[in-house]
Write an enzyme that holds these catalytic residues in place. Structure first.
Site: not given
Length: 412
Positions: A313, A226, A242, A353, A264
């Protein structure tokens, strides 16, 4: 007077042993933390699920101690490479102390992951510190037996540095527990407290919902990623996909973006993001939209929208090897869309991730996406998770976050 446990007095003895097949245990011997059921030749003694066992190579050579579980394909999770080491209070204190000293050297500890399971040699146990609150996860049956003692040791360790923990919340509600033969559970460990906890990271303030937020309430692993996007944000138009509770979007706003849109599909996440924007005085420049990203991006593209920075993300599109093929399609699609929404010379921050989406596969997928939409990528940097989520070499499960920043250029 506090009742002394067996672990504190004498240690917890091994209740048997497992012997590896000849030629097996390669990951373990190179530094990994797991032994799978198909690597074991035989068991001796009568270990119950969750008991400590000695681990021996095919020739009887001692490889260490770990806890045993027939419910799981991960039959043994290693605690120590020393077969003679007692697993007692002193051992647990050493593990926690080493984990905390490492964080003090490598990260901002105001909010951080204090213990990261296998990578801190406490397999299946996670502890996150949010200001003066701890959130813990116990994800393995063997570690469940150490849970209360570890929490006590954590509080004592932090207290020695003047940090008073006012509350502990358990978020052992992950699906992984079922594979260990454990029920999912969550709740206070000790006295109740306000579970909306305010933290500060990179100069941004957040309200973290440790009770109902995703995972332990906040994704600490992206802390320095970030921070890395801030240099691209001054006077920029930014799209954060997201966004969860707004973390990348808020960093962009604090860094001077003129306009930020965070998207989101979670209504709860967006409501929290709006509160976080208000907390930082950014409501005029940072707005949020509750939409499915896969539906919204084609609409923005059709309208001809362009952004100076696009951030992708997403959650893990795959949590097993069997679904990797479908995950690749998902990553390829959102990255194609994201690249097309970048203005010529704009920037794309994109990540995965999922540990099953390896570095090589993720990189290949991004290359295919760029080629498909006739964009050229200039790599600015490649990053992984923050150091409080250390990558233990040979323990592939600890290396999961892949994060790229590219400049996106038209083919001319």
């Amino acid at each position: 007077m506090k009742k002394e446990t067996g672990a504190e007095r004498e240690g917890r003895p091994a209740q048997g042993s497992v012997t590896l097949k000849k030629g097996e245990g390669r990951a373990l011997k190179s530094g990994g933390a797991w032994i799978f059921d198909n690597e074991i030749a035989c068991e001796t003694g009568s270990p119950e699920n969750g008991d400590l066992v000695l681990v021996r190579d095919f020739d009887g050579y001692g490889l260490g101690k770990g806890f045993f579980n027939r419910n799981s394909k991960i039959r043994v999770r290693m605690l120590t490479r020393d077969p003679e080491r007692e697993i007692d209070r002193e051992f647990l204190e050493m593990r926690v102390r080493n984990a905390w000293e490492y964080r003090k050297k490598t990260v901002d500890t105001e909010s951080c992951r204090v213990i990261f399971g296998e990578a801190d040699f406490l397999p299946g146990f996670v502890a996150d510190k949010f200001s003066d609150v701890l959130v813990i996860q116990s994800l393995a049956l063997g570690m469940e037996r150490f849970k209360e003692e570890l929490v006590e040791i954590l509080k004592e360790t932090l207290a020695r540095d003047g940090i008073r923990i006012r509350g502990v919340y358990e978020r052992s509600d992950a699906k992984e527990r079922e594979k260990e033969g454990l029920e999912r559970k969550k709740g206070f460990l000790g006295d109740p407290f306000d579970t909306q906890v305010e933290i500060s990271e990179n100069g941004v303030r957040y309200l973290v919902d440790v009770k109902d937020g995703q995972k332990t309430g906040f994704f600490l692993d992206q802390k320095y990623n970030r921070l890395a996007i801030k240099k691209f944000c001054r006077d920029a138009r930014v799209l954060d996909c997201f966004t969860h509770t707004g973390s990348f979007a808020l960093n962009a706003g604090i860094a001077g973006a003129r306009e930020v849109l965070g998207v989101d599909a979670s209504e709860a996440g967006i409501l929290q993001a709006v509160k976080n924007a208000e907390l930082n005085g950014l409501s005029d420049r940072v707005r949020f939209l509750c939409r499915d990203v896969f539906d919204l991006l084609p609409e923005l593209e059709e309208k001809g929208d362009q952004f100076d920075l696009v951030i992708l993300d997403p959650p893990a599109f795959t949590k097993s090897r069997s679904s990797v093929k479908n995950a690749v399609k998902g990553y390829r699609e959102i990255n194609m869309r994201g690249m097309k929404l970048c203005r010529d010379g704009g920037y794309l921050a994109t990540c995965s991730c999922s540990r099953f989406m390896t570095y090589e596969l993720f990189t290949q997928t991004l290359h295919q996406a760029a080629r498909s939409v006739h964009k050229r990528l200039r790599q600015v940097e490649y990053r992984t998770q923050a150091p409080d989520h250390p990558i233990l070499w040979a323990a592939e499960e600890s290396y999961y976050l892949k994060f790229y920043i590219f400049q996106v250029c038209e083919e001319k």
